[in-house]
Design a protein around this motif. Sequence first.
Motif, PDB file in Angstrom:
ATOM      1  N   ALA A  30       8.885  -8.156   1.074  1.00 48.01           N
ATOM      2  CA  ALA A  30       8.569  -7.085   2.027  1.00 48.01           C
ATOM      3  C   ALA A  30       7.601  -6.083   1.412  1.00 48.01           C
ATOM      4  O   ALA A  30       6.685  -5.606   2.086  1.00 48.01           O
ATOM      5  N   ARG A  67       4.195  -7.597   1.512  1.00 54.74           N
ATOM      6  CA  ARG A  67       3.587  -7.521   2.849  1.00 54.74           C
ATOM      7  C   ARG A  67       3.171  -6.102   3.194  1.00 54.74           C
ATOM      8  O   ARG A  67       2.243  -5.901   3.975  1.00 54.74           O
ATOM      9  N   GLN A  81       0.949  -5.584   6.642  1.00 52.03           N
ATOM     10  CA  GLN A  81       1.607  -6.467   7.589  1.00 52.03           C
ATOM     11  C   GLN A  81       2.947  -5.894   8.047  1.00 52.03           C
ATOM     12  O   GLN A  81       3.483  -6.338   9.057  1.00 52.03           O
ATOM     13  N   LEU A  82       3.498  -4.931   7.289  1.00 46.77           N
ATOM     14  CA  LEU A  82       4.746  -4.274   7.645  1.00 46.77           C
ATOM     15  C   LEU A  82       4.576  -2.770   7.505  1.00 46.77           C
ATOM     16  O   LEU A  82       3.749  -2.298   6.736  1.00 46.77           O
ATOM     17  N   GLU A  83       5.398  -2.040   8.250  1.00 44.21           N
ATOM     18  CA  GLU A  83       5.397  -0.590   8.106  1.00 44.21           C
ATOM     19  C   GLU A  83       6.338  -0.200   6.977  1.00 44.21           C
ATOM     20  O   GLU A  83       7.235  -0.946   6.599  1.00 44.21           O
ATOM     21  N   GLN A 104      10.117  -0.233   7.819  1.00 39.70           N
ATOM     22  CA  GLN A 104      10.705  -1.567   7.837  1.00 39.70           C
ATOM     23  C   GLN A 104      10.990  -2.066   6.419  1.00 39.70           C
ATOM     24  O   GLN A 104      12.012  -2.710   6.168  1.00 39.70           O
ATOM     25  N   ARG A 137      14.671  -2.973   4.865  1.00 43.89           N
ATOM     26  CA  ARG A 137      14.958  -4.248   4.193  1.00 43.89           C
ATOM     27  C   ARG A 137      15.496  -4.015   2.784  1.00 43.89           C
ATOM     28  O   ARG A 137      16.380  -4.724   2.310  1.00 43.89           O
TER      29      ARG A 137
END
Length: 67
Positions: free
Chosen positions: A10, A13, A18-20, A23, A27
């Motif tokens: 994560a 990414r 690709q992720l905030e 998020q 995770r």
Amino acid sequence: MFALLISLPAWYRLMFDQLEFTQVLIRFLIAVPIAAILLAAFRFVTSGYGITEETPATPVDPRPLEE
């Protein structure tokens, strides 16, 4: 550290947008109790490997050998 390792994809990414960030933090927060449970299970399984019970020695009277 183990939770960080679990959530490493994560974070990767996140670097490529690709992720905030929220998020990724969610995770990571999910990975913390999972890592704690896994490490506790590992400790439980391996807790008995280093402990050995020593049997008491048998006393021996020194006597010369008879031929």
